[in-house]
Each structure stands twice: as structure tokens, then as C-alpha cells.
Design a protein around this motif. Structure first.
Motif, PDB file in Angstrom:
ATOM      1  N   GLN A  36      12.364 -22.576  66.874  1.00  0.00           N
ATOM      2  CA  GLN A  36      11.933 -21.566  67.842  1.00  0.00           C
ATOM      3  C   GLN A  36      12.373 -21.976  69.240  1.00  0.00           C
ATOM      4  O   GLN A  36      12.249 -23.143  69.631  1.00  0.00           O
ATOM      5  CB  GLN A  36      10.419 -21.395  67.786  1.00  0.00           C
ATOM      6  CG  GLN A  36       9.934 -20.800  66.481  1.00  0.00           C
ATOM      7  CD  GLN A  36       8.426 -20.686  66.398  1.00  0.00           C
ATOM      8  OE1 GLN A  36       7.701 -21.140  67.271  1.00  0.00           O
ATOM      9  NE2 GLN A  36       7.932 -20.083  65.321  1.00  0.00           N
ATOM     10  N   THR A  49      14.382 -17.354  67.747  1.00  0.00           N
ATOM     11  CA  THR A  49      14.613 -18.381  66.735  1.00  0.00           C
ATOM     12  C   THR A  49      16.115 -18.594  66.566  1.00  0.00           C
ATOM     13  O   THR A  49      16.896 -17.647  66.688  1.00  0.00           O
ATOM     14  CB  THR A  49      13.979 -17.953  65.402  1.00  0.00           C
ATOM     15  OG1 THR A  49      12.580 -17.707  65.616  1.00  0.00           O
ATOM     16  CG2 THR A  49      14.118 -19.021  64.342  1.00  0.00           C
ATOM     17  N   SER A  65      21.821 -16.997  68.000  1.00  0.00           N
ATOM     18  CA  SER A  65      20.533 -16.315  67.901  1.00  0.00           C
ATOM     19  C   SER A  65      20.773 -14.821  68.154  1.00  0.00           C
ATOM     20  O   SER A  65      21.910 -14.354  68.088  1.00  0.00           O
ATOM     21  CB  SER A  65      19.531 -16.909  68.901  1.00  0.00           C
ATOM     22  OG  SER A  65      18.225 -16.402  68.660  1.00  0.00           O
ATOM     23  N   GLN A 177       8.286 -17.729  60.812  1.00  0.00           N
ATOM     24  CA  GLN A 177       6.949 -18.255  61.106  1.00  0.00           C
ATOM     25  C   GLN A 177       6.039 -18.316  59.887  1.00  0.00           C
ATOM     26  O   GLN A 177       5.156 -19.176  59.808  1.00  0.00           O
ATOM     27  CB  GLN A 177       6.281 -17.377  62.162  1.00  0.00           C
ATOM     28  CG  GLN A 177       7.008 -17.325  63.480  1.00  0.00           C
ATOM     29  CD  GLN A 177       6.481 -16.211  64.347  1.00  0.00           C
ATOM     30  OE1 GLN A 177       5.372 -16.291  64.859  1.00  0.00           O
ATOM     31  NE2 GLN A 177       7.260 -15.155  64.516  1.00  0.00           N
ATOM     32  N   ASP A 203      10.653 -14.009  65.174  1.00  0.00           N
ATOM     33  CA  ASP A 203      11.658 -14.516  64.232  1.00  0.00           C
ATOM     34  C   ASP A 203      13.065 -14.039  64.570  1.00  0.00           C
ATOM     35  O   ASP A 203      14.026 -14.479  63.924  1.00  0.00           O
ATOM     36  CB  ASP A 203      11.322 -14.068  62.807  1.00  0.00           C
ATOM     37  CG  ASP A 203      10.098 -14.770  62.235  1.00  0.00           C
ATOM     38  OD1 ASP A 203       9.729 -15.839  62.757  1.00  0.00           O
ATOM     39  OD2 ASP A 203       9.504 -14.237  61.282  1.00  0.00           O
ATOM     40  N   GLY A 206      16.606 -15.651  63.773  1.00  0.00           N
ATOM     41  CA  GLY A 206      16.408 -16.683  62.767  1.00  0.00           C
ATOM     42  C   GLY A 206      17.360 -16.580  61.589  1.00  0.00           C
ATOM     43  O   GLY A 206      18.083 -15.589  61.435  1.00  0.00           O
TER      44      GLY A 206
END
Length: 278
Positions: A36, A49, A65, A177, A203, A206
């Protein structure tokens, strides 16, 4: 309508950096997928993330990202060579910046629509160590589909890593998460995958990997630890079913190559490859 995760005025980033101090912890801090990140020490709850970590063809150490994590029309869709947009590990802000934003693309409606260029390029500082291993996902290179449909961002002819996974026959495995999830790609509209693999606010950006047929899916038996090639990054979710959207790695890599070809001195992230470091 989903709220933007973070509104960042890059003109203030220098102030944030000074406010955080310049002291660094011991060299070797590991940067990995699913870490994160925040863009100001004063707003640790406005986070995104990391989706993948590696190097580009110019030798830069790069993290990828989501572009919609930043909103500033002055700096959007252009190279940012100066260190005016620091990025911090949300769990260790005291380390100082782990890198600086070099590019982001944040088209209007990027979280809820099928915008194909929702990504961010971060150049990592020399004091960190790259790692292919996240909390759950180990990334093994990039998805390469020799016979797949080309990303709409791809120059012609498209490279294998600029070709898209077909819906219905492929699964994404994601990490965020709430742990690790997997789901079939039910739709692919211009390189934006729709899947039941869960994500939530924060998120964005991610990691998503491709479930290689015959390989393990996450389960209690393997401690939810799985591996596969990088397939994309978390984009957001909508009211449609399944609701979760992912920007394909093919779209990101193709756009990087196209922008690099059009830029005299090249762009950060061009020729990106996921690190092989453990």
C-alpha cells in the motif's frame, strides 16, 4: 458513482517531502506487489496499491499502480522527470519516499468506465530492494499470449505481452486488503477485464496474475500462496455483474511502447519487465 481514491496537487509535493524529512532507514527495504502506498504523509488513509515491480529498458527501477490515484490536470499524461511527486510505503512512512511518480494517466471516469490507459509509473529510489513476492502472489514475468487479441493501445504488430486474455476461459488471481481472491474473466472490453475476483477502495493499482491452467489456486493447503505471470492491475468496481474491473498488463505495456516510440528521449517504464528477484 465511486469517489476518487486520492486527489493530489503535485505542486504541493515538494512541501510534503520536506515535511517528511530526508532521513532514510537502512538500505534494502523490500518493495513488492500489493504494498500500500500514499502520496502525502499527512493523508495515510488516502492510499493505493502497487501492482508490479521491475525494471524498464533504460535501467530504471519501476513500480506500476493505477493512474486514477492522482488527479492533477497540470501533470497528467506527461513525463515528470523531477522529484516533485513522492510515494511512500503506507506501513513505513518514516522511511521517506520509496520512489517518485514519473507518469500517470487519469481519464475522466477511469474507475467506472472502460478507459484503457489508467496506470501510473513510479521510479523507485536506489535504497530499496525489488521483490517479485507479495504477501500472497509471486509474479513470474508477464502474461504472453501469442494468439490473443491485441490491446487497442498496441502499435502494429502487437507483441505477445500486448495481447489479451480471452474471457470465459481464463481466471485472475488478485491480492488486496481482504486477502487473495480469484475469479473468471467474464468480459474483456478493450483490454479492461471484468471478473468476480474481489477488490475494494484502496486496492486500486494492486496486483492481478493469470491463473496458469494446471497451477495451484489459493487455498488453505498452500497457505494462499500462489504464483503466475502479471496480468494487470486493479481498476475499480461498478454496479454491473461481476462488478470488479482490472486494467490488463497488455494495455499498460502497449501504451508504454507506443509513447516511448513517439518520445525523442524515451519514457519511464518502457519495456517494463517484472523483477525475478525473490
Amino acid at each position: 458513482m465511486i469517489k476518487r481514491l486520492c486527489t493530489l496537487l503535485l505542486s504541493l509535493a515538494v512541501i510534503w517531502t520536506v515535511g517528511a524529512g530526508t532521513a532514510q532507514a537502512e538500505p534494502g527495504k523490500r518493495v513488492h506487489n500489493a504494498m500500500q502506498i500514499v502520496f502525502s504523509p499527512s493523508t495515510p488513509d488516502s492510499f493505493c496499491t502497487i501492482g508490479a515491480v521491475g525494471t524498464d529498458k533504460y535501467g530504471h527501477r519501476i513500480a506500476i499502480s493505477a493512474g486514477h490515484c492522482i488527479s492533477d490536470s497540470t501533470y497528467a499524461d506527461r513525463e515528470i522527470p523531477d522529484d516533485i511527486a513522492p510515494v511512500y510505503d503506507r506501513a513505513d512512512i518514516g522511511f521517506g519516499p520509496i520512489g517518485h511518480v514519473r507518469y500517470f494517466k487519469d481519464p475522466e471516469g477511469s474507475q467506472t468506465g472502460h478507459v484503457t490507459k489508467d496506470y501510473m509509473v513510479i521510479e523507485l529510489v536506489p535504497q530499496v530492494t525489488l521483490s517479485s513476492q507479495g504477501p500472497y502472489l509471486k509474479q513470474t514475468g508477464e502474461v504472453k499470449v501469442p494468439a490473443g487479441t491485441a490491446s487497442p493501445n498496441a502499435p502494429s504488430p502487437a507483441l505477445d505481452n500486448e495481447r489479451l486474455l480471452a474471457p470465459g476461459d481464463n481466471e485472475l488471481i488478485t491480492s488486496g486488503q481482504t486477502g487473495v481472491w480469484y475469479g473468471t474473466i467474464m468480459d474483456n472490453e478493450d483490454g479492461v477485464y471484468r471478473s468476480a475476483a474481489t477488490n475494494m477502495l484502496g486496492d486500486s493499482g494492486g496486483p492481478a496474475i493469470w491463473h496458469v491452467p494446471g497451477s495451484d489456486l489459493p487455498s488453505p493447503d498452500n497457505g494462499f500462496q500462489v504464483s503466475g505471470p502479471w496480468a494487470g492491475i486493479t481498476k475499480g468496481f461498478t454496479l454491473a455483474l461481476p462488478p470488479f474491473l482490472y486494467t490488463s498488463s497488455a494495455n499498460i505495456l502497449a501504451d508504454l511502447r507506443a509513447r516511448d516510440a513517439a518520445t525523442p528521449h524515451g519514457v519511464y517504464g518502457a519495456g517494463f519487465e517484472v523483477t525475478t528477484d525473490p
